[in-house]
Write a protein that holds these residues in place. Structure first.
Motif, PDB file in Angstrom:
ATOM      1  N   PHE A  88       0.807  -1.220   0.000  1.00 47.84           N
ATOM      2  CA  PHE A  88       0.000   0.000   0.000  1.00 47.84           C
ATOM      3  C   PHE A  88       0.842   1.272   0.000  1.00 47.84           C
ATOM      4  N   GLY A  89       2.149   1.134   0.083  1.00 49.47           N
ATOM      5  CA  GLY A  89       2.996   2.322   0.142  1.00 49.47           C
ATOM      6  C   GLY A  89       2.816   3.108   1.424  1.00 49.47           C
ATOM      7  N   VAL A  90       2.351   2.450   2.489  1.00 53.98           N
ATOM      8  CA  VAL A  90       2.101   3.104   3.772  1.00 53.98           C
ATOM      9  C   VAL A  90       3.289   2.845   4.677  1.00 53.98           C
ATOM     10  N   VAL A  91       3.837   3.893   5.238  1.00 49.03           N
ATOM     11  CA  VAL A  91       4.952   3.763   6.159  1.00 49.03           C
ATOM     12  C   VAL A  91       4.394   3.888   7.577  1.00 49.03           C
ATOM     13  N   LEU A  92       4.387   2.774   8.285  1.00 48.17           N
ATOM     14  CA  LEU A  92       3.891   2.746   9.653  1.00 48.17           C
ATOM     15  C   LEU A  92       5.017   2.237  10.536  1.00 48.17           C
ATOM     16  N   ALA A  93       5.570   3.100  11.328  1.00 48.94           N
ATOM     17  CA  ALA A  93       6.675   2.713  12.207  1.00 48.94           C
ATOM     18  C   ALA A  93       6.688   3.658  13.389  1.00 48.94           C
ATOM     19  N   PRO A  94       7.156   3.188  14.540  1.00 47.91           N
ATOM     20  CA  PRO A  94       7.231   4.082  15.699  1.00 47.91           C
ATOM     21  C   PRO A  94       8.244   5.187  15.470  1.00 47.91           C
ATOM     22  N   GLU A  95       7.884   6.401  15.884  1.00 53.05           N
ATOM     23  CA  GLU A  95       8.787   7.538  15.711  1.00 53.05           C
ATOM     24  C   GLU A  95       9.949   7.427  16.689  1.00 53.05           C
ATOM     25  N   PRO A  96      11.195   7.440  16.224  1.00 56.67           N
ATOM     26  CA  PRO A  96      12.332   7.348  17.153  1.00 56.67           C
ATOM     27  C   PRO A  96      12.502   8.628  17.942  1.00 56.67           C
ATOM     28  N   GLU A  97      13.085   8.494  19.149  1.00 54.58           N
ATOM     29  CA  GLU A  97      13.382   9.662  19.968  1.00 54.58           C
ATOM     30  C   GLU A  97      14.514  10.463  19.315  1.00 54.58           C
ATOM     31  N   PRO A  98      14.442  11.768  19.308  1.00 49.99           N
ATOM     32  CA  PRO A  98      15.515  12.547  18.686  1.00 49.99           C
ATOM     33  C   PRO A  98      16.834  12.423  19.427  1.00 49.99           C
ATOM     34  N   GLY A 121      15.979   5.845  24.925  1.00 47.17           N
ATOM     35  CA  GLY A 121      15.460   6.334  23.651  1.00 47.17           C
ATOM     36  C   GLY A 121      15.018   5.230  22.731  1.00 47.17           C
ATOM     37  N   ASP A 122      15.441   3.956  23.016  1.00 47.79           N
ATOM     38  CA  ASP A 122      15.043   2.840  22.183  1.00 47.79           C
ATOM     39  C   ASP A 122      13.695   2.266  22.592  1.00 47.79           C
ATOM     40  N   GLU A 123      13.082   2.801  23.652  1.00 47.26           N
ATOM     41  CA  GLU A 123      11.820   2.257  24.115  1.00 47.26           C
ATOM     42  C   GLU A 123      10.722   2.513  23.087  1.00 47.26           C
ATOM     43  N   LEU A 124       9.800   1.563  23.029  1.00 47.97           N
ATOM     44  CA  LEU A 124       8.690   1.661  22.091  1.00 47.97           C
ATOM     45  C   LEU A 124       7.638   2.623  22.641  1.00 47.97           C
ATOM     46  N   ASP A 125       7.259   3.603  21.831  1.00 52.70           N
ATOM     47  CA  ASP A 125       6.236   4.576  22.218  1.00 52.70           C
ATOM     48  C   ASP A 125       4.899   4.080  21.673  1.00 52.70           C
ATOM     49  N   VAL A 126       4.155   3.369  22.534  1.00 50.59           N
ATOM     50  CA  VAL A 126       2.898   2.764  22.098  1.00 50.59           C
ATOM     51  C   VAL A 126       1.880   3.842  21.728  1.00 50.59           C
ATOM     52  N   ALA A 127       1.813   4.913  22.516  1.00 54.42           N
ATOM     53  CA  ALA A 127       0.833   5.970  22.231  1.00 54.42           C
ATOM     54  C   ALA A 127       1.090   6.599  20.866  1.00 54.42           C
ATOM     55  N   ALA A 128       2.368   6.917  20.558  1.00 53.39           N
ATOM     56  CA  ALA A 128       2.682   7.516  19.257  1.00 53.39           C
ATOM     57  C   ALA A 128       2.360   6.553  18.117  1.00 53.39           C
ATOM     58  N   LEU A 129       2.607   5.273  18.347  1.00 58.36           N
ATOM     59  CA  LEU A 129       2.313   4.279  17.310  1.00 58.36           C
ATOM     60  C   LEU A 129       0.810   4.199  17.051  1.00 58.36           C
ATOM     61  N   LEU A 130       0.002   4.217  18.115  1.00 58.72           N
ATOM     62  CA  LEU A 130      -1.448   4.177  17.938  1.00 58.72           C
ATOM     63  C   LEU A 130      -1.951   5.432  17.225  1.00 58.72           C
ATOM     64  N   ASP A 131      -1.378   6.593  17.550  1.00 59.38           N
ATOM     65  CA  ASP A 131      -1.790   7.828  16.877  1.00 59.38           C
ATOM     66  C   ASP A 131      -1.446   7.783  15.394  1.00 59.38           C
ATOM     67  N   ALA A 132      -0.264   7.236  15.068  1.00 61.51           N
ATOM     68  CA  ALA A 132       0.114   7.129  13.651  1.00 61.51           C
ATOM     69  C   ALA A 132      -0.839   6.200  12.908  1.00 61.51           C
TER      70      ALA A 132
END
Length: 752
Positions: free
Chosen positions: A205-215, A224-235
């Motif tokens: 589908f050309g959809v990029v779905l990935a957790p946003e890394p910490e800057p 910073g390597d922890e998975l951000d579940v809230a950000a992933l659900l929002d994406a």
């Protein structure tokens, strides 16, 4: 630049590892056999609670199912001005999830029996896969994305929907007091984004779905390597807003998820250039079929060494192999020590694990590091246990499954660094005796493979004997068999083959008319002797016919047409001649009494202090009861004199049982006369306690009941046993047992 052929082979390897079909549970969790839905939880709060060490119990009951709301539904309500109204709003969901976090109970719509079954099945499957392959497969899927596989072919056709987890949280099911199971976070594992789903959406589908890394990483370490579940659900919610049919459920699902092959695919995809730089990988990827080029002449020499090679033998004496090893295993250790690449093959039980352990010891002693990789955790543990048994367990870093935890690995490294011994010293010393023993063993190997006059080595002969171990063995009659050379053996082998070929004309030998002939050659009067023997056999046949006719006249219905039937008639006649002359009914009543029936009934009479036994109805039952009566009578004779016949055993037994648990003074007064009466009839020194008296009186009561049943069967016993019958309580039981056995054998012979 990667060779095109090698690149094509790498792509085939990658395709064999990548499963982007709907059958992959990471792309579709519809199969509910090994999953448990948790619709009434907030994924973000649940992840935070698990990370803080919370434990949860899964309970049956829908809970507030209104909390499972898709992002598509909420966006529709907000656009219609319904935001915050009713139980479907955001506030009820947060409150219900918070209640679940505080109570430690996660609700599932499954019924209680089905929930219990699935919990046990999931836990067993996860533990089995961890024990077998060292892979943790029990994960909690957080956030469920429902996506469409494609546009339907017609307006009336429903779109093909699939539901997959967005994030995977490592969990365990542990037993607590009471036997229930609780859900906790699995130690040593990190939560992860569903990379398989991300790759599927990117490709199709050309959809990029990935957790946003910490800057920027956190100061303490790798937060910073922890998975951000809230950000992933929002994406994911943003993607579902623009794609018809797609939905996001802020819920969870517990199940078995395996993505080990995808991790290997990811390595192949991201590190193809580095992998192809390895000589071994490059050789396998090229697929030319050529022999592998060893890294040095010494390695090549070790791989191609043959038994008896002096240089290889000298190198083998320098090996450090603390575990038992034969010549071929030592050759493999020497080749590995020289840096050679090779394949070590062998059936189960031939010492591959022990060879690997020796190989590791030798290489470590010479300053090398060894990486032992296998898809079976049991194979890793076998080698590790062998090394630990010889004191080298601390040199092994266990980097698999739940043991690959950073703190544990650092602790193992610390223990190794504290040891005084350091690798890379190699074997030391010049023990002359060690050299002599090594040379003797080398001579033994050379002698084992030396080809002698027979044309084969002892090694080959032993191998051939192993192959022939299931073949019938014939003893050698030739005195010179041990000294045969190859030509002599072949001559005798040809003679045996010629004999087998000559026997074909008279096959099958076992049924040939002359098979029992003892003549070594045909005599001059052979014709006359054969005719005389045939005439003698014919006369014997005629006599047999007359005898059979006489028997058939006495016993109508006999069939005597075949050899087996004649043998059966002969066996019947022989048995009839040995008759012990029992009664006729013994031959017509094949039933036998069951031992357990009388044993149980007698035990019941002794326990109750009274009762009767059923009168035997067949010879077998009579004999069983007579045998039991003999045992009871012997027991009574051991404890009583002849005056026992005058005792009222039942009344005495009842009084003893009534008073034996009363107070001592009362019991003494009540039982004084009873004890005196029993002592008067008892053998001296016997029956000193009330318990012994009760047991002895039980024997008397049971013996009398058995005697009464035997006396009641006196008339049929005379019919059964004929001349062997008489007094039913004084029969000659061995003779009667023999008569019963004879009757059964006679019936079998008559049936034949």
């Amino acid at each position: 630049m990667i060779d095109p052929a090698a690149h094509a082979r790498l792509e085939r390897w990658k395709l064999s590892l990548l499963d982007l079909t709907a059958a992959n549970r990471l792309l579709d969790v519809k199969d509910g056999k090994t999953t448990i839905p948790l619709p009434a939880v907030d994924p973000v709060q649940l992840a935070a609670a698990l990370a803080q060490g919370a434990a949860f119990t899964l309970v049956s009951g829908a809970g507030d199912l209104g909390t499972q709301r898709t992002e598509r539904t909420e966006q529709t309500e907000r656009s219609a001005g319904k935001e915050g109204a009713g139980p479907a709003g955001a506030a009820p969901r947060t409150g219900t999830a918070g209640d679940a976090m505080r109570s430690g109970r996660l609700h599932t719509p499954l019924g209680a029996p089905e929930l219990a079954r699935r919990l046990v099945a999931i836990r067993r499957a996860a533990r089995a896969q961890l024990a077998d392959g060292g892979v943790h497969t029990l994960w909690l899927g957080l956030g469920l994305l429902t996506w469409c596989a494609g546009e339907p072919e017609s307006a009336s056709q429903e779109p093909e929907l699939h539901t997959a987890p967005l994030a995977l949280w490592p969990v365990e099911l542990v037993r607590v007091d009471g036997g229930s199971l609780q859900l906790i976070e699995a130690a040593g594992l990190e939560p992860r984004f569903n990379l398989t789903l991300g790759e599927k959406l990117r490709r199709d589908f050309g959809v990029v779905l990935a957790p946003e890394p910490e800057p920027e990483p956190e100061p303490e370490g790798d937060a910073g390597d922890e998975l951000d579940v809230a950000a992933l659900l929002d994406a994911a919610a943003a993607i579902t807003a623009v794609r018809p049919g797609w939905q996001l459920a802020r819920a969870a699902q517990l199940g078995i998820f395996s993505f080990g092959k995808f991790v290997m695919w990811n390595d192949l995809d991201a590190r193809a250039g580095e992998l192809i730089g390895s000589p071994v990988v490059a050789h396998l990827a090229s697929g030319t079929g050529d022999a592998f080029a060893q890294p040095s002449p010494a390695a090549q020499q070790r791989v191609t060494a043959v038994p008896g090679d002096q240089e290889a033998a000298a190198a083998a004496r320098e090996l450090l192999a603390p575990l038992d090893a034969d010549a071929s295993q030592l050759a493999a250790i020497a080749a590995a020590g020289a840096g050679a690449s090779f394949v070590l093959q062998g059936p189960p039980g031939t010492g591959k694990s022990q060879t690997i352990a020796n190989l590791i010891v030798h290489c470590v002693a010479h300053g090398k590091t060894v990486l032992f990789v296998t898809d079976k955790r049991a194979a890793l543990e076998v080698v590790q246990h062998r090394l630990q048994a010889i004191g080298l367990g601390e040199f092994c870093l266990e980097l698999h499954s739940h043991k690959a935890v950073r703190a544990q690995v650092v602790a193992q490294l610390g223990r190794v660094l504290e040891r005084a011994f350091r690798p890379a010293t190699g074997p030391v010393g010049d023990d002359v005796r060690l050299g002599e023993l090594g040379a003797a063993l080398d001579d033994h190997v050379v002698a084992l493979h030396r080809v002698g006059p027979f044309g084969r080595s002892l090694h080959d002969v032993l191998g051939r004997l192993v192959e022939l171990r299931t073949i019938a063995r014939a003893a050698l009659t030739e005195r010179d068999a041990a000294g045969l050379d190859r030509s002599g053996f072949e001559r005798r082998q040809h003679a045996v083959q010629d004999l087998a070929a000559a026997a074909i004309a008279v096959e099958p030998v076992a049924t040939h008319p002359w098979r029992t002939s003892a003549m070594e050659r045909w005599p001059l009067d052979g014709h006359e002797r054969a005719l005389a023997a045939l005439e003698e056999a014919a006369e014997a046949g005629r006599a047999l016919g007359r005898a059979v006719a006489d028997v058939a006249g006495l016993v109508p219905g006999l069939v005597t047409r075949t050899r087996d039937q004649l043998h059966a008639v002969g066996a019947l006649a022989a048995l009839a001649a040995q008759s012990p002359r029992p009664g006729a009914e013994l031959l017509t009543q094949p039933r036998t009494g069951r031992n357990d029936e009388f044993t149980e009934r007698i035990a019941l009479i002794r326990a109750r202090g009274g009762g009767t036994l059923e009168v035997p109805r067949d010879p077998g039952a009579f004999l069983v009861l007579a045998s039991r009566h003999r045992l009871l009578a012997a027991e009574v004779d051991d404890r009583f004199t002849d005056s026992v016949a005058g005792l009222d055993a039942h009344a005495l037994w009842a009084q003893l049982r009534r008073w034996m648990h009363r107070l001592a003074p009362l019991r003494f007064l009540a039982l004084r006369n009873i004890r005196a009466t029993i002592h008067a009839a008892a053998m001296p020194g016997m029956l000193e306690t009330d318990g012994a008296m009760i047991t002895a009186l039980g024997s008397v009561i049971a013996e009398r009941a058995a005697c009464a049943a035997l006396v009641a069967a006196a008339e049929p016993a005379r019919r059964w046993f004929g001349e062997l019958g008489g007094n039913p309580v004084a029969l000659d039981l061995p003779k009667i047992d023999a008569a019963v056995g004879w009757a059964a054998e006679l019936r079998r012979a008559f049936d034949a």
